[in-house]
Design an enzyme around this catalytic site. Structure first.
Site, PDB file in Angstrom:
ATOM      1  N   ASP A  38       0.844  -1.194   0.000  1.00 46.87           N
ATOM      2  CA  ASP A  38       0.000   0.000   0.000  1.00 46.87           C
ATOM      3  C   ASP A  38       0.884   1.251   0.000  1.00 46.87           C
ATOM      4  OD1 ASP A  38      -1.757   2.058   0.535  1.00 46.87           O
ATOM      5  OD2 ASP A  38      -2.581   1.153   2.357  1.00 46.87           O
ATOM      6  N   ILE A  39       0.776   2.030  -1.050  1.00 47.20           N
ATOM      7  CA  ILE A  39       1.655   3.206  -1.220  1.00 47.20           C
ATOM      8  C   ILE A  39       1.481   4.223  -0.088  1.00 47.20           C
ATOM      9  CG2 ILE A  39       0.099   4.620  -2.662  1.00 47.20           C
ATOM     10  CD1 ILE A  39       2.586   5.184  -4.479  1.00 47.20           C
ATOM     11  N   GLY A  63      -9.764   3.595  -6.083  1.00 50.27           N
ATOM     12  CA  GLY A  63      -8.415   3.046  -6.260  1.00 50.27           C
ATOM     13  C   GLY A  63      -7.373   3.687  -5.360  1.00 50.27           C
ATOM     14  N   ASP A  83      -6.064   6.597  -5.576  1.00 48.93           N
ATOM     15  CA  ASP A  83      -6.460   7.992  -5.297  1.00 48.93           C
ATOM     16  C   ASP A  83      -7.309   8.064  -4.019  1.00 48.93           C
ATOM     17  OD1 ASP A  83      -6.749  10.710  -5.766  1.00 48.93           O
ATOM     18  OD2 ASP A  83      -8.255  10.475  -7.350  1.00 48.93           O
ATOM     19  N   SER A 115      -2.757   4.465 -14.437  1.00 47.59           N
ATOM     20  CA  SER A 115      -3.672   3.999 -15.503  1.00 47.59           C
ATOM     21  C   SER A 115      -3.875   2.484 -15.576  1.00 47.59           C
ATOM     22  CB  SER A 115      -3.246   4.501 -16.900  1.00 47.59           C
ATOM     23  OG  SER A 115      -3.526   5.874 -17.048  1.00 47.59           O
ATOM     24  N   GLY A 148      -5.366   0.528 -13.411  1.00 52.25           N
ATOM     25  CA  GLY A 148      -6.565   0.044 -12.725  1.00 52.25           C
ATOM     26  C   GLY A 148      -7.818   0.398 -13.525  1.00 52.25           C
ATOM     27  N   VAL A 149      -8.603   1.295 -12.973  1.00 52.68           N
ATOM     28  CA  VAL A 149      -9.864   1.723 -13.594  1.00 52.68           C
ATOM     29  C   VAL A 149      -9.650   2.224 -15.032  1.00 52.68           C
ATOM     30  CG1 VAL A 149     -11.754   3.407 -13.410  1.00 52.68           C
ATOM     31  CG2 VAL A 149     -10.830   2.364 -11.357  1.00 52.68           C
ATOM     32  N   TYR A 150      -8.525   2.868 -15.298  1.00 47.89           N
ATOM     33  CA  TYR A 150      -8.290   3.454 -16.623  1.00 47.89           C
ATOM     34  C   TYR A 150      -7.880   2.428 -17.679  1.00 47.89           C
ATOM     35  CZ  TYR A 150      -9.028   8.288 -15.048  1.00 47.89           C
ATOM     36  OH  TYR A 150      -9.582   9.470 -14.584  1.00 47.89           O
TER      37      TYR A 150
HETATM   38  N1  AR6 Z   1      -1.348   1.374  -3.071  1.00 48.08           N
HETATM   39  C1  AR6 Z   1      -0.687   1.120  -4.222  1.00 48.08           C
HETATM   40  N2  AR6 Z   1      -1.288   0.803  -5.381  1.00 48.08           N
HETATM   41  C2  AR6 Z   1      -2.627   0.742  -5.361  1.00 48.08           C
HETATM   42  C3  AR6 Z   1      -3.400   0.996  -4.196  1.00 48.08           C
HETATM   43  C4  AR6 Z   1      -2.700   1.331  -3.011  1.00 48.08           C
HETATM   44  N3  AR6 Z   1      -3.321   1.602  -1.868  1.00 48.08           N
HETATM   45  N4  AR6 Z   1      -4.724   0.858  -4.540  1.00 48.08           N
HETATM   46  C5  AR6 Z   1      -4.763   0.514  -5.833  1.00 48.08           C
HETATM   47  N5  AR6 Z   1      -3.512   0.432  -6.341  1.00 48.08           N
HETATM   48  P1  AR6 Z   1      -6.302   3.026 -10.127  1.00 48.08           P
HETATM   49  P2  AR6 Z   1      -6.044   4.496 -12.669  1.00 48.08           P
HETATM   50  C6  AR6 Z   1      -3.064   0.138  -7.718  1.00 48.08           C
HETATM   51  O1  AR6 Z   1      -7.587   2.427 -10.565  1.00 48.08           O
HETATM   52  O2  AR6 Z   1      -6.149   3.245 -13.451  1.00 48.08           O
HETATM   53  C7  AR6 Z   1      -9.478   6.647  -9.453  1.00 48.08           C
HETATM   54  O3  AR6 Z   1     -10.829   6.588  -9.122  1.00 48.08           O
HETATM   55  C8  AR6 Z   1      -3.999  -0.646  -8.605  1.00 48.08           C
HETATM   56  O4  AR6 Z   1      -3.905  -2.042  -8.353  1.00 48.08           O
HETATM   57  O5  AR6 Z   1      -6.216   3.518  -8.727  1.00 48.08           O
HETATM   58  O6  AR6 Z   1      -4.972   5.494 -13.046  1.00 48.08           O
HETATM   59  C9  AR6 Z   1      -9.034   8.041  -9.850  1.00 48.08           C
HETATM   60  O7  AR6 Z   1      -9.728   9.051  -9.153  1.00 48.08           O
HETATM   61  C10 AR6 Z   1      -3.494  -0.275  -9.992  1.00 48.08           C
HETATM   62  O8  AR6 Z   1      -2.400  -1.105 -10.361  1.00 48.08           O
HETATM   63  O9  AR6 Z   1      -5.848   4.261 -11.082  1.00 48.08           O
HETATM   64  C11 AR6 Z   1      -9.334   8.066 -11.319  1.00 48.08           C
HETATM   65  O10 AR6 Z   1     -10.683   8.394 -11.566  1.00 48.08           O
HETATM   66  C12 AR6 Z   1      -2.961   1.160  -9.810  1.00 48.08           C
HETATM   67  O11 AR6 Z   1      -2.922   1.374  -8.397  1.00 48.08           O
HETATM   68  C13 AR6 Z   1      -9.051   6.660 -11.768  1.00 48.08           C
HETATM   69  O12 AR6 Z   1      -9.252   5.844 -10.609  1.00 48.08           O
HETATM   70  C14 AR6 Z   1      -3.811   2.232 -10.462  1.00 48.08           C
HETATM   71  O13 AR6 Z   1      -5.182   1.915 -10.372  1.00 48.08           O
HETATM   72  C15 AR6 Z   1      -7.635   6.493 -12.241  1.00 48.08           C
HETATM   73  O14 AR6 Z   1      -7.455   5.206 -12.752  1.00 48.08           O
END
Ligand code: AR6
Length: 172
Positions: free
Chosen positions: A11-12, A33, A35, A118, A120-122
């Site tokens: 967890d970052i 995510g 964020d 990008s 995850g959700v993106y």
């Molecule tokens: N620590 C480290 N990495 C994490 C954590 C954490 N606590 N939680 C998730 N990840 P994402 P995106 C990883 O979806 O694709 C948000 O709603 C996860 O497994 O967080 O850039 C924003 O507000 C994945 O590998 O970001 C935007 O609307 C990575 O973080 C949108 O999502 C990124 O996943 C951005 O989407």
């Protein structure tokens, strides 16, 4: 070479580094995510600070303090939403890493931990996103005066493997 790149799984929001890089959206007002996790751990002062930034374009990076986080700063960058790979996504993702690094350098930071922007959700394909992340940092790290260490933070086992393979391919 006294500059390091490494992979860390977890967890970052727990990392005590100079800056963590958030995968934000254009509003910079939080979301799900990583964020969501960062805003939750940093506390409401982070939202107060990001409200003053007026959002960001895809590929841009902006900085705030870390508030309740162990990290001193948060660099917020907006990754591209992956469409078909032909809509400028690669360049925009590269811009995220490059602009975050330049901002860290401008603030004389030494240790920077990146979330996998990008992926995850993106919806960015993991292998492609990882190649861009690692090669963009590798190509620029030596030119950065203040930055001594870059940590690539992965959450899931699958992404950890992709990063390890990419490090191998690039001879890191
Ligand atoms: N620590 C480290 N990495 C994490 C954590 C954490 N606590 N939680 C998730 N990840 P994402 P995106 C990883 O979806 O694709 C948000 O709603 C996860 O497994 O967080 O850039 C924003 O507000 C994945 O590998 O970001 C935007 O609307 C990575 O973080 C949108 O999502 C990124 O996943 C951005 O989407």
């Amino acid at each position: 070479m006294d500059k390091k790149m490494r992979i860390w799984q977890g967890d970052i929001t727990t990392l005590k580094v100079d800056a963590i890089v958030n995968a934000a959206n254009k509003s910079l007002l939080g979301g799900g995510g990583v964020d969501g996790a960062i805003h939750k751990a940093a506390g409401p002062e982070l939202l107060q600070a990001t409200k003053k930034l007026g959002g960001a374009e895809t590929g841009e990076a902006k900085i705030t303090k870390g508030y309740k986080l162990p990290a001193h700063f948060v660099i917020h960058t907006v990754g591209p939403v992956y469409k078909d790979g032909k809509s400028g996504e690669a360049q925009l993702l590269e811009d995220c890493y490059k602009n975050a690094l330049v901002l860290a350098e401008k603030h004389h930071l030494e240790t920077v931990a990146f979330s996998a922007i990008s992926t995850g959700v993106y919806g960015y394909p993991l292998t492609e996103a990882t190649k861009i992340a690692v090669s963009t940092i590798k190509n620029r790290l030596l030119d950065m005066k203040s930055i001594k260490e870059v940590i690539f933070v992965v959450f899931d086992d699958s992404l950890k493997e992709v990063y390890e393979k990419t490090f191998e391919h690039l001879g890191i």
